[in-house]
Design an enzyme around this catalytic site. Structure first.
Site, short mmCIF file in Angstrom:
data_model
loop_
_atom_site.label_atom_id
_atom_site.label_comp_id
_atom_site.label_asym_id
_atom_site.label_seq_id
_atom_site.Cartn_x
_atom_site.Cartn_y
_atom_site.Cartn_z
N ARG A 84 0.84 -1.20 0.00
CA ARG A 84 0.00 0.00 0.00
C ARG A 84 0.87 1.26 0.00
O ARG A 84 0.54 2.26 -0.63
CB ARG A 84 -0.93 -0.02 1.22
CG ARG A 84 -1.91 1.12 1.23
CD ARG A 84 -2.94 0.98 2.32
NE ARG A 84 -2.35 1.11 3.65
CZ ARG A 84 -3.02 0.91 4.79
NH1 ARG A 84 -4.29 0.56 4.76
NH2 ARG A 84 -2.43 1.05 5.96
N LYS A 181 -2.54 7.07 1.13
CA LYS A 181 -2.27 7.34 2.55
C LYS A 181 -1.24 8.46 2.64
O LYS A 181 -0.07 8.23 2.98
CB LYS A 181 -1.81 6.06 3.24
CG LYS A 181 -2.10 6.07 4.73
CD LYS A 181 -2.06 4.68 5.29
CE LYS A 181 -1.88 4.68 6.80
NZ LYS A 181 -2.93 5.37 7.53
N GLU A 214 -15.73 5.81 5.80
CA GLU A 214 -14.84 5.25 6.81
C GLU A 214 -14.77 6.20 7.99
O GLU A 214 -15.44 7.25 7.99
CB GLU A 214 -13.44 5.03 6.22
CG GLU A 214 -12.78 6.32 5.73
CD GLU A 214 -11.46 6.08 4.99
OE1 GLU A 214 -10.80 5.08 5.25
OE2 GLU A 214 -11.11 6.94 4.16
C1 LIG Z 1 -8.34 6.81 6.91
C2 LIG Z 1 -8.03 5.42 7.33
N1 LIG Z 1 -8.91 4.45 7.05
C3 LIG Z 1 -8.67 3.17 7.42
C4 LIG Z 1 -7.53 2.81 8.12
C5 LIG Z 1 -7.29 1.38 8.50
O1 LIG Z 1 -6.21 0.84 7.79
P1 LIG Z 1 -5.29 -0.32 8.39
O2 LIG Z 1 -6.19 -1.45 8.71
O3 LIG Z 1 -4.35 -0.64 7.32
O4 LIG Z 1 -4.65 0.22 9.61
C6 LIG Z 1 -6.59 3.80 8.43
C7 LIG Z 1 -5.36 3.48 9.16
O5 LIG Z 1 -4.35 3.33 8.60
C8 LIG Z 1 -6.84 5.14 8.03
O6 LIG Z 1 -5.97 6.11 8.30
#
Ligand SMILES: Cc1ncc(COP(=O)(O)O)c(C=O)c1O
Length: 329
Positions: A84, A181, A214
């Protein structure tokens, strides 16, 4: 910050270091090790965990990051997080400072130096220093940084009693930015602040079509009245590594997970509000139940069996699954 009645000092190196240390002693932090490609090495004194102010990650937000967990001396699911990270780099037009293998090795070495057996690894890629412009400065070298720290901690009550979430008034990020991200978390920060100010634990983004998006730094999923685990599509939110792994685990262990099926699709808010369970998922929160959304109870207003079962499946995977890298302490 006091300036009245005194001339600001012009600091030499020693004074600057003393001020950086004073800052850390006023506000202790749990950072165990920091690698910087700009320093070409690792430091363990938090006062030394710094980068040049003119790096565009600082003043333009031209940078990306990702976070993986260290659990009982092993790094969990690092390769999914690195995949990612590379996707985010590509979408952000950021150059890599080295190969994926080199970055992976640096992450593992920094974890080893930290001596931390449980915590988090967060790593960043920056556009680099050299100007205060927007586009990368001429000759800018991309920066790679790795921080080993205690990790985010959430109240135990979130797991035993459940969280209360609110629909944020802030607009969801456009899909490209939500899927990348990047270090631009202003909407996420504002959403969380708004929720806390209103007496909730966190917020939820809804997209322009009225579908669930989310939360601030976590994904959201639901268990329908028919027992199906439903998760929003990943085309307008971050592809959570935890969500993706949990969807696999739930498909493979439907009985243990107490679900009749697993679907990834658009979830209209109206449908989501009728669900039996609402789950918050992420590397830091793992799996936690939401029991109230705005002024409405979710299900019977108590944590449900699926959130508990999925937390157990995830914790087993984090301790003894096949996605672990032992840290060579
Ligand atoms: C905006 C956002 N959504 C979802 C997630 C969950 O992602 P992960 O399961 O990879 O931590 C995160 C955390 O990284 C995030 O910052």
């Amino acid at each position: 910050m006091t300036v009245e009645g005194r001339t600001l000092p012009l600091l030499d190196e020693g004074q600057m270091l003393a001020e950086l240390r004073a800052l850390r002693s006023r506000q202790p932090v749990e950072y165990s090790a920091f690698y910087s490609s700009q320093l070409n090495g690792i430091v363990t004194d938090p006062a030394l965990m710094v980068l040049p102010f003119d790096d565009h990650i600082v003043h333009r937000g031209h940078g990306i990051f990702d976070t993986a967990a260290i659990v009982a001396g092993q790094i969990y699911d690092l390769d999914a997080h690195l995949d990612r990270f590379l996707l985010s780099a590509d979408r952000s037009k950021l150059r890599l400072p080295g190969s994926r293998e080199q970055m992976r090795d640096i992450i593992i070495q920094t974890a080893a130096v930290s001596a931390r057996r449980d915590g988090s690894i967060r790593y960043w890629l920056s556009s680099g220093p050299g100007s205060l412009e927007l586009t990368p400065a001429r000759g800018a070298e991309p920066g790679f940084f790795v921080m080993i720290f205690a990790g985010l901690s959430y109240p135990e009550r979130w797991y035993t009693e459940g969280l209360r979430v609110m629909t944020t008034t802030y607009p969801i990020k456009a899909p490209l930015y939500a899927m990348t991200k990047a270090t631009n978390y202003l909407p996420n920060v504002l959403m969380q602040m708004e929720a806390k100010e209103a007496g909730f634990d966190n917020g939820v983004f809804i997209d322009e079509d009225g579908n669930v998006g989310e939360s601030s730094n976590m994904n959201v999923a639901f268990v329908t009245r028919h027992g199906t685990l439903v998760h929003p599509k990943f085309d307008h939110i971050l592809s959570g590594c935890t969500s993706l792994r949990l969807l696999e685990l739930a498909r493979a262990h439907r009985d243990r997970a107490h679900v009749t099926g697993v679907e990834v699709r658009d979830i209209p808010v109206a449908e989501a509000r009728t669900c039996r369970e609402m789950l918050l998922l992420g590397s830091s929160i793992k799996v936690a139940p939401a029991i109230q959304w705005d002024d409405q109870a979710i299900g019977d207003g108590k944590p449900g069996p699926v959130s508990k079962a999925l937390l157990q499946l995830l914790e087993e995977d984090m301790r003894s699954g096949d996605r672990l890298i032992p840290v060579p302490y």
